[in-house]
Scaffold this motif. Structure first.
Motif: not given
Ligand code: NAP
Length: 322
Positions: A76, A156, A175-176, A180, A236-237, A261-262
């Protein structure tokens, strides 16, 4: 001459040694945040910054005139003010991929933990309350074969879907922002509009990144659409959810439980309502926190830092800053 970098936390020795081959290192290794005045002093001469959650805004960049790259040990990057970084030509990098499986494991732990009330019943046993059989009051709900809705089907999200589909025979919808098709085919999951997903799911897992669009994406209306038996997981956050609405939904029985977790504010306050709620499983933002994964993240962040400072394009440059 080697560029100077500032590292705002303890990193593994091997990671530090790698950075030291290429850079002069200034560091802060205490568990508390570095005092602001000292940070400004350190940044005055730094070309690179290795951090995890430090807010990078115009004020900070103003005080770091030589800064070329901020490398974050996280996937993130909502702590980056992208406009301010772009204006100054400062590169920003993150650490995707290497943590997917570890974070997905924790999502499943939160699903299983809430559904089977693991923390609550652990306390029940340790408090000496287990005096007879396992009556009704200890029952939970099944994870296997239940309906899972994933919001944010990214790296993830796919790892969670894989575990849910092939490990627990769950019926998975997502939902995305964009569809995909590859994931649909490979993982046997289906796209769903957000409202339909909320209404149908037994478990809703939030995995979209925090952006202007996703801030408080889930609030009063969304919780009302969910089933009273449903369980909400946020990994997520915290700010992707209206926390007051979540508290109310849990207290009123609008939804059954939450695994978190957040949080909106981290660490949460000692008097936070979540801490009094047996139907909420609270973890201290440890999604990626295993020794191996945190090492891999730190090493990847170090490689990003060094490649950015040597004039190459780091592999994990955040899209908006390319
Ligand atoms: P990622 O690969 O970028 O996946 C995020 C997904 O969310 C993408 O498929 C994106 O769609 C989609 N998205 C973005 N904006 C959206 C919206 N407005 N409505 C619906 N879907 C939307 O990221 P990741 O690596 O999976 O990580 C996801 C998040 O997990 C990170 O950003 C972080 O905040 C959180 N995280 C938390 C921890 C923790 O310790 N709790 C650890 C790691 C990550 P598109 O492909 O169409 O853009």
């Amino acid at each position: 001459m080697k560029p100077t970098v500032f590292i705002d936390r303890k990193v593994p020795n091997e990671v530090e040694a790698y950075i030291a081959e290429h850079c002069n290192i200034e560091k802060w290794e205490q568990s508390t945040h570095i005092p602001r005045a000292m940070l400004h002093e350190k940044l005055a001469n730094a070309s690179g910054l290795l951090t995890a959650g430090m807010k990078i805004d115009a004020d900070l960049l103003e005080r770091a005139p030589k800064l070329k790259i901020v490398s974050s040990i996280s996937v993130g990057y909502n702590h980056f003010d992208l406009a301010a970084m772009k204006e100054r030509g400062v590169i920003g990098t993150n650490t995707p991929h290497v943590l997917n499986d570890t974070v997905a494991d924790l999502a499943l732990a939160l699903m299983l933990g809430t559904a089977r009330r693991v923390a609550e019943l652990d306390r029940y046993v340790k408090d000496g309350q287990w005096k007879s059989g396992d009556g009704l009051k200890l029952f939970g709900v099944d994870v296997h074969h239940a309906k899972l809705g994933i919001i944010g089907m990214g790296r993830i999200g796919e790892a969670v879907a894989r575990r849910a589909k092939f490990g627990f025979d769950m019926d998975v919808a997502y939902f995305n922002r964009s569809r995909k098709p590859e994931a649909e085919e490979k993982l046997g999951v289906r796209f769903s509009q957000l409202n339909d997903l909320l209404a149908a799911s037994d478990f809703v897992v939030m995995l979209a990144p925090l952006t202007a669009e996703t801030t408080k994406l889930i609030g009063h209306n969304e919780f009302k659409m969910m089933k009273p038996s449903s369980i909400f997981i946020n990994i997520s956050r915290g700010q992707t959810v209206d926390e007051l609405a979540l508290i109310e939904a849990l207290q009123s029985g609008t939804i059954a439980a939450a695994g978190l977790d957040v949080y909106e504010k981290e660490p949460i306050d000692a008097d936070h309502p979540f801490l009094q709620m047996a139907n909420v499983l609270t973890l201290p933002h440890i999604g990626s926190a295993t020794t191996q994964t945190r090492f891999d993240m730190a090493m990847l962040a170090a490689q990003n830092l060094v490649s950015g400072l040597s004039g190459q394009t780091p592999t994990c440059m955040v899209d908006e800053l390319k």
